[in-house]
Structures are given as C-alpha cells and as structure tokens.
Scaffold this motif. Structure first.
Motif, PDB file in Angstrom:
ATOM      1  N   UNK A 117       0.861  -1.179   0.000  1.00  8.41           N
ATOM      2  CA  UNK A 117       0.000   0.000   0.000  1.00  8.41           C
ATOM      3  C   UNK A 117       0.896   1.226   0.000  1.00  8.41           C
ATOM      4  N   UNK A 118       0.759   2.069  -1.015  1.00  5.05           N
ATOM      5  CA  UNK A 118       1.621   3.244  -1.133  1.00  5.05           C
ATOM      6  C   UNK A 118       0.900   4.554  -0.818  1.00  5.05           C
ATOM      7  N   UNK A 119      -0.418   4.577  -0.906  1.00  6.02           N
ATOM      8  CA  UNK A 119      -1.195   5.777  -0.605  1.00  6.02           C
ATOM      9  C   UNK A 119      -2.560   5.378  -0.067  1.00  6.02           C
ATOM     10  N   UNK A 120      -3.148   6.251   0.724  1.00  5.00           N
ATOM     11  CA  UNK A 120      -4.521   6.059   1.174  1.00  5.00           C
ATOM     12  C   UNK A 120      -5.137   7.421   1.424  1.00  5.00           C
ATOM     13  N   UNK A 121      -6.472   7.458   1.413  1.00  5.46           N
ATOM     14  CA  UNK A 121      -7.182   8.704   1.659  1.00  5.46           C
ATOM     15  C   UNK A 121      -8.628   8.559   1.249  1.00  5.46           C
ATOM     16  N   UNK A 122      -9.381   9.650   1.343  1.00  9.10           N
ATOM     17  CA  UNK A 122     -10.746   9.606   0.844  1.00  9.10           C
ATOM     18  C   UNK A 122     -10.699   9.505  -0.682  1.00  9.10           C
ATOM     19  N   UNK A 123     -11.812   9.101  -1.262  1.00 12.09           N
ATOM     20  CA  UNK A 123     -11.849   9.028  -2.711  1.00 12.09           C
ATOM     21  C   UNK A 123     -11.509  10.357  -3.350  1.00 12.09           C
ATOM     22  N   UNK A 124     -12.043  11.434  -2.809  1.00 13.29           N
ATOM     23  CA  UNK A 124     -11.783  12.763  -3.360  1.00 13.29           C
ATOM     24  C   UNK A 124     -10.309  13.132  -3.231  1.00 13.29           C
ATOM     25  N   UNK A 125      -9.731  12.825  -2.070  1.00 17.59           N
ATOM     26  CA  UNK A 125      -8.315  13.154  -1.852  1.00 17.59           C
ATOM     27  C   UNK A 125      -7.421  12.448  -2.858  1.00 17.59           C
ATOM     28  N   UNK A 126      -7.675  11.170  -3.069  1.00  7.93           N
ATOM     29  CA  UNK A 126      -6.836  10.421  -4.000  1.00  7.93           C
ATOM     30  C   UNK A 126      -7.033  10.891  -5.441  1.00  7.93           C
ATOM     31  N   UNK A 127      -8.267  11.234  -5.805  1.00  7.07           N
ATOM     32  CA  UNK A 127      -8.516  11.748  -7.150  1.00  7.07           C
ATOM     33  C   UNK A 127      -7.769  13.050  -7.401  1.00  7.07           C
ATOM     34  N   UNK A 128      -7.581  13.825  -6.343  1.00  9.50           N
ATOM     35  CA  UNK A 128      -6.928  15.125  -6.481  1.00  9.50           C
ATOM     36  C   UNK A 128      -5.411  15.032  -6.511  1.00  9.50           C
ATOM     37  N   UNK A 129      -4.851  13.889  -6.146  1.00  8.96           N
ATOM     38  CA  UNK A 129      -3.393  13.763  -6.077  1.00  8.96           C
ATOM     39  C   UNK A 129      -2.796  13.557  -7.460  1.00  8.96           C
ATOM     40  N   UNK A 130      -1.777  14.340  -7.750  1.00  6.19           N
ATOM     41  CA  UNK A 130      -1.173  14.303  -9.075  1.00  6.19           C
ATOM     42  C   UNK A 130      -0.609  12.922  -9.408  1.00  6.19           C
ATOM     43  N   UNK A 131      -0.016  12.238  -8.405  1.00  2.92           N
ATOM     44  CA  UNK A 131       0.555  10.908  -8.660  1.00  2.92           C
ATOM     45  C   UNK A 131      -0.528   9.927  -9.114  1.00  2.92           C
ATOM     46  N   UNK A 132      -1.713  10.033  -8.488  1.00  8.34           N
ATOM     47  CA  UNK A 132      -2.817   9.144  -8.851  1.00  8.34           C
ATOM     48  C   UNK A 132      -3.338   9.501 -10.240  1.00  8.34           C
ATOM     49  N   UNK A 133      -3.484  10.784 -10.493  1.00  8.09           N
ATOM     50  CA  UNK A 133      -4.025  11.219 -11.781  1.00  8.09           C
ATOM     51  C   UNK A 133      -3.109  10.793 -12.929  1.00  8.09           C
ATOM     52  N   UNK A 134      -1.805  10.984 -12.758  1.00 13.93           N
ATOM     53  CA  UNK A 134      -0.886  10.654 -13.849  1.00 13.93           C
ATOM     54  C   UNK A 134      -0.758   9.153 -14.048  1.00 13.93           C
ATOM     55  N   UNK A 135      -0.816   8.390 -12.951  1.00 14.75           N
ATOM     56  CA  UNK A 135      -0.617   6.940 -13.056  1.00 14.75           C
ATOM     57  C   UNK A 135      -1.870   6.194 -13.485  1.00 14.75           C
ATOM     58  N   UNK A 136      -3.057   6.663 -13.038  1.00 15.13           N
ATOM     59  CA  UNK A 136      -4.270   5.864 -13.221  1.00 15.13           C
ATOM     60  C   UNK A 136      -5.387   6.561 -13.978  1.00 15.13           C
ATOM     61  N   UNK A 137      -5.281   7.854 -14.207  1.00 12.92           N
ATOM     62  CA  UNK A 137      -6.396   8.579 -14.834  1.00 12.92           C
ATOM     63  C   UNK A 137      -6.046   9.160 -16.195  1.00 12.92           C
ATOM     64  N   UNK A 138      -4.800   9.059 -16.610  1.00  7.47           N
ATOM     65  CA  UNK A 138      -4.425   9.597 -17.931  1.00  7.47           C
ATOM     66  C   UNK A 138      -4.454   8.454 -18.947  1.00  7.47           C
ATOM     67  N   UNK A 139      -4.405   8.825 -20.190  1.00  6.13           N
ATOM     68  CA  UNK A 139      -4.273   7.831 -21.260  1.00  6.13           C
ATOM     69  C   UNK A 139      -5.427   6.856 -21.352  1.00  6.13           C
ATOM     70  N   UNK A 140      -6.646   7.329 -21.003  1.00  9.98           N
ATOM     71  CA  UNK A 140      -7.817   6.497 -21.220  1.00  9.98           C
ATOM     72  C   UNK A 140      -8.297   5.745 -20.010  1.00  9.98           C
ATOM     73  N   UNK A 141      -7.631   5.872 -18.850  1.00 11.47           N
ATOM     74  CA  UNK A 141      -8.120   5.207 -17.644  1.00 11.47           C
ATOM     75  C   UNK A 141      -9.200   6.075 -17.015  1.00 11.47           C
ATOM     76  N   UNK A 142     -10.405   6.015 -17.525  1.00  5.90           N
ATOM     77  CA  UNK A 142     -11.498   6.885 -17.077  1.00  5.90           C
ATOM     78  C   UNK A 142     -12.511   6.111 -16.283  1.00  5.90           C
TER      79      UNK A 142
END
Length: 255
Positions: free
Chosen positions: A230-255
């Motif tokens: 486990x490398x990160x934890x938080x509320x759903x909103x907190x994790x969505x707002x984190x740049x590391x999460x966005x770049x790793x899991x939300x870019x390039x079609x991971x919607x």
C-alpha cells in the motif's frame, strides 16, 4: 474527462472498529512474494476501493481474504475475529460474499439456478423476496431468468455474479474488477447499483478496481497498491486530487 456522469462521493461517519482489518499480511506464490505487509481497514457501512495497475497484487489480496491463497504472515480480522487461517467455506459462512474477477458464473445453469446457488449458506427462507429485489435492481436478469448463464453478454454475466453474491445476504461484499471488459454504460449501471445498496441498506463493500476514475468517485476511502504494498490512502476525493494518482491511473484512457 469522461462521457459518463461521475458518481457522487458519499459521506460516512465510520464506526470505531473496522469490520475488516488487515494487518501486516504477506502472501506468497511459491517463493514469489505477492503481498508485502499490507495494512487496510474497511469500516461497517463503507465502500472502500483498492486501485492499482494490473499485477499489483489487488486480486491476490481479495483471494487471501477468502483463504486461497493463505496469508503466510499477518492478521485478517473480520468483526474482531482473525480469519486468516480458517477454511474458505468457514470464512464465507460469516456473511462474506465475493463477486470474483472473471465472474465465474455457472455457465450451464440458468440465471435462476445461479441465483439459487447464491443462497447456499443462508437457506431459502428469503429467496422469493430477495429474488424480486435482484430482478428490480437488474431487470435484464428477470428477462433472462430461464436462459443459460453462459449465453449472456459480459455485462449481464457481471450483473448475475453480483446478484448471486447478494443472494447470500452478505454483511461484507467483495467485488473484484466488476468493470473489467464492460461497456461504459454497463459500468455506470453496476456502480450505481452498488452505491444505492450502500446508501439504502448500509451494505459494506470492498472493491478492487483498475478503473480508478469511477472507483474513487464511488468510494468513501481508497488505497493504492504498487508491487504488493500500500503506497497511498485517503478519501476518494483526496486520491482523485493527487497528481501521482491522476498521472498513473487517470491519464491515457483510464477513465
């Protein structure tokens, strides 16, 4: 970012003691260590999601909770009881239900027969009323009740896998990659059913997902797993707002 309307993140006042508490869990496949000291909590009435890349160990954690494979170290506390070394049937008899990765429905049985299988541990006392609820939640299953499950579409099979798990009247529902390979409209429908069950019935859900965008909008809290840790934890909103999460899991079609 997505053509699908985002799900609203729910709010929750968590109870003091987690319903599921994982402490220092290590799991191996032979000599290969898949889980490396995992700590994670799911409180009663919560939706908690675990996100991570394919091969991160998410499904291994889900299967370890169910006793196959077994944790080689650490504790898996369910309602205060360490279930880590119990047989799988004994674990599931404690009102834990799983909708596994790949669905694993009984393809030669009808939809109705699959739903009957979901009541194995709780009996038939509430079968009629629970069946009615499943058909209300998933009208497509009602239309397909007498059809062999193996002939259903992927989305219909996923609905059936979740409904079969719910027929066991679980206190804790384990969902492993419910959106995998499904069309966005079906993903939206399934996640909305999960949210509604949590909102109206207080169903506790532990959700493993690669689809971080929807999982984190659905969840009260989330964890990120990388290479069995486990490398990160938080509320759903907190994790969505984190740049590391966005770049790793939300870019390039991971919607």
């Amino acid at each position: 970012m997505s053509t699908i309307a985002p799900l609203t993140t729910p709010t929750l006042e968590a109870t003091s003691r987690p319903l599921l508490s994982i402490r220092g869990v290590e799991t191996f496949y032979g000599k290969i260590q898949a889980l490396k000291g995992v700590d994670l909590d799911v409180h009663e009435g919560e939706i908690v999601t675990l996100i991570g890349a394919n091969g991160a160990g998410k499904s291994t954690l889900m299967m370890t909770i169910c006793g196959n494979p077994r944790a080689r170290a650490g504790q898996i506390l369910y309602d205060g009881e360490d279930i880590a070394q119990l047989p799988t049937h004994s674990i599931m008899s404690r009102r834990i239900a799983q909708s596994p990765e790949g669905r694993r429905i009984f393809g030669r049985m009808t939809v109705l027969e699959n739903l009957q299988m979901g009541t194995t541990l709780v009996g038939q006392e509430h079968f009629d009323s629970d069946l009615k609820r499943m058909f209300e939640m998933f009208p497509r299953l009602s239309e397909r009740a007498s059809q062999r499950a193996g002939t259903l579409s992927g989305g219909e099979q996923q609905m059936l896998a979740i409904a079969r798990a719910l027929m066991g009247r679980p206190r804790l529902l384990l969902l492993d990659e419910p959106s995998l390979g499904l069309a966005p409209i079906i993903v939206k429908q399934i996640f909305e059913v999960i949210r509604e069950l949590n909102r109206t019935e207080g169903l506790t859900v532990f959700l493993v997902e690669q689809n971080a965008f929807h999982a984190l909008r659905l969840a009260h809290r989330g964890y990120v797993m990388v290479n069995g840790r486990i490398t990160m934890k938080g509320t759903g909103r907190e994790l969505l707002a984190r740049e590391e999460v966005r770049s790793a899991y939300l870019e390039g079609g991971h919607h």
